[in-house]
Motif scaffolding. Structure first.
Motif, short mmCIF file in Angstrom:
data_model
loop_
_atom_site.label_atom_id
_atom_site.label_comp_id
_atom_site.label_asym_id
_atom_site.label_seq_id
_atom_site.Cartn_x
_atom_site.Cartn_y
_atom_site.Cartn_z
N LYS A 33 0.81 -1.35 -0.25
CA LYS A 33 -0.28 -0.34 -0.34
C LYS A 33 0.78 1.17 -0.15
N VAL A 35 0.30 5.72 0.14
CA VAL A 35 -0.02 6.77 -0.16
C VAL A 35 0.64 7.81 -0.41
N ASP A 62 -1.46 -1.51 -3.84
CA ASP A 62 -2.55 -0.69 -3.90
C ASP A 62 -2.93 0.91 -3.60
N VAL A 64 -2.80 4.72 -3.30
CA VAL A 64 -4.64 5.52 -2.38
C VAL A 64 -3.68 7.05 -3.07
N ARG A 79 -7.11 4.94 -5.25
CA ARG A 79 -7.94 4.79 -4.53
C ARG A 79 -8.14 6.32 -4.38
N VAL A 81 -9.40 9.05 -0.94
CA VAL A 81 -9.89 9.02 -0.35
C VAL A 81 -9.32 10.81 0.38
N LYS A 87 -10.79 8.82 8.03
CA LYS A 87 -10.28 7.05 6.78
C LYS A 87 -9.29 7.36 6.42
N TYR A 90 -6.21 6.46 8.07
CA TYR A 90 -6.51 4.78 8.59
C TYR A 90 -5.00 4.40 7.60
N GLU A 91 -5.38 4.79 6.12
CA GLU A 91 -4.57 5.49 5.05
C GLU A 91 -3.22 4.97 5.17
N THR A 94 -1.54 2.64 7.94
CA THR A 94 -1.53 1.16 7.65
C THR A 94 -0.71 0.66 6.53
N ALA A 95 -0.45 1.78 5.73
CA ALA A 95 0.85 2.47 4.46
C ALA A 95 1.45 1.26 4.64
#
Length: 392
Positions: A33, A35, A62, A64, A79, A81, A87, A90-91, A94-95
């Motif tokens: 992930k 971001v 993933d 973001v 995605r 956000v 949110k 959170y991203e 957990t990235a």
């Protein structure tokens, strides 16, 4: 009562920040992930976009993008956000990696195993920044900058000038890596076909003829509400450029986001007179630069990008002495290869006396002295570096 309200709001934000940071620190990192953030919530653009374009070819990622306006157009492989939402926290928490191009206030503290890539937006520094301007910046920004510098794992660099500033003024620790790969958003400069296509598309989008001579006015911001420092006699500028180039001249005005509001009426007046086009909302500054033939600016590093492209750059700084005291410059503007004007009368004189051959020779020598790291492969090299760091 107002002071009490403001204090209460700040305390509330601090409590929320502490709670979110603690909670997010307990969440596991999701491998793959990444971001992205561009200018604190802007859309798909600048150097982060160039890295995302390369990453789309890697499997198992993933991607973001944190954005203020969820209606912003975005590639299907990313995605969206809401920027600074729960949110978003959170991203980030957990990235596997963060990618940014400015100092951002971190609502989530970085974990040791997360990778933070800083694609700094300024490709060259004319005005003093960060630690070099610590006496001019507010305490909140400085404290955030110190923390931000401490957690950066890699920061991109396009020339020896920026490298020296990064080492001295960005609060970087020894473990931080300065990536001498160039500026991702400037890779396009080294692909003639892309440059030609972008130029045509931008002009078509703005209703500008391919044979028109386009002058971009892009001033930076000041800590003042004085509109006069931004006012240019564009009617005279158009007249002198038309006499010099024997082409129809179009003026584009792109105001910095921090001064856009105070310049709205000024721009409307010029647009209504059909003297200029207002393009402050044009999201991709690189494409806009490619679409233009010359730039008039004051203390913006944008002029460096024009130099790489071999285009005309002119300094116009009506508040030169005051701004030097207010913010501070690394060098006098007279020491750069770009002609300087401090009044509208001098600006017309500078344009009238402009020697293109001498200018190109001076710019070439200046860029050689800078030892630029741009090769057109920055995005590719940085993407490989990022994937390598994430896999460790």
């Amino acid at each position: 009562m107002e002071m009490v309200r403001i204090f209460s709001v700040k305390v509330y934000h601090i409590i929320i920040f502490l709670f979110l940071s603690k909670f997010m620190s307990l969440l596991p990192i999701k491998k793959g992930k990444i971001v992205f953030s561009n200018f604190q919530g802007s859309g798909f653009g600048d150097s982060p976009a160039e890295i995302a374009k390369k990453l789309k070819y890697y499997k198992g990622l993933d991607l973001v993008w944190l954005v203020k306006d969820l209606d912003e157009p975005m590639p299907k492989y990313i995605r969206k956000v809401k920027y600074r939402s729960v949110k978003a926290c959170y991203e980030l928490g957990t990235a596997n990696a963060w990618v940014d191009n400015v100092r951002d206030e971190h609502l989530v503290l970085k974990k040791k195993k997360q990778v933070y890539l800083q694609l700094w937006h300024g490709s060259f520094s004319i005005k003093k920044i960060e630690k070099d301007a610590s006496d001019k910046l507010n305490l909140r920004y400085l404290l955030n900058a110190i923390y931000d510098g401490k957690i950066i794992d890699g920061i991109t660099c396009g020339n020896s000038n920026q490298e020296k500033i990064f080492r001295r003024a960005f609060y970087l620790k020894n473990k931080n890596q300065i990536l001498r790969y160039g500026t991702p958003r400037n890779d396009v400069f080294y692909d003639k076909n892309r440059v030609d296509n972008i130029r045509k598309n931008v002009r078509k989008m703005l209703g500008i003829g391919e044979k028109d001579f386009v002058v971009l006015y892009a001033p930076t911001f000041r800590n003042t509400q004085n509109k006069d420092v931004y006012c240019v006699d564009f009617e005279s500028v158009v007249d002198i450029f038309e006499r010099k180039t024997h082409q129809k001249v179009i003026i584009l005005i792109k105001l910095h986001p921090n001064i856009k509001n105070i310049g709205i009426s000024y721009c409307k007046e010029l647009v209504n007179k059909k003297v200029a086009l207002e393009v402050s909302d044009f999201s991709d500054s690189v494409k806009l630069g490619i679409g233009a033939d010359a730039i008039i600016t004051d203390y913006s590093s944008y002029i460096y990008d024009f130099a790489i492209l071999g285009k005309i750059g002119i300094f116009f700084a009506k508040d030169y002495k005051d701004y030097t005291k207010e913010r501070g410059l690394y060098k006098k503007l007279e020491e750069y290869p770009f002609p300087l004007a401090t009044t509208n009368e001098k600006l017309i004189e500078v344009i009238n006396r402009f020697d293109l051959l001498k200018y190109r020779r001076d710019v070439k020598e200046w860029l050689e002295e800078l030892k630029i790291y741009e090769t057109g492969k920055s995005s590719e090299k940085i993407t490989e570096w990022l994937i390598g760091k994430m896999s460790k």
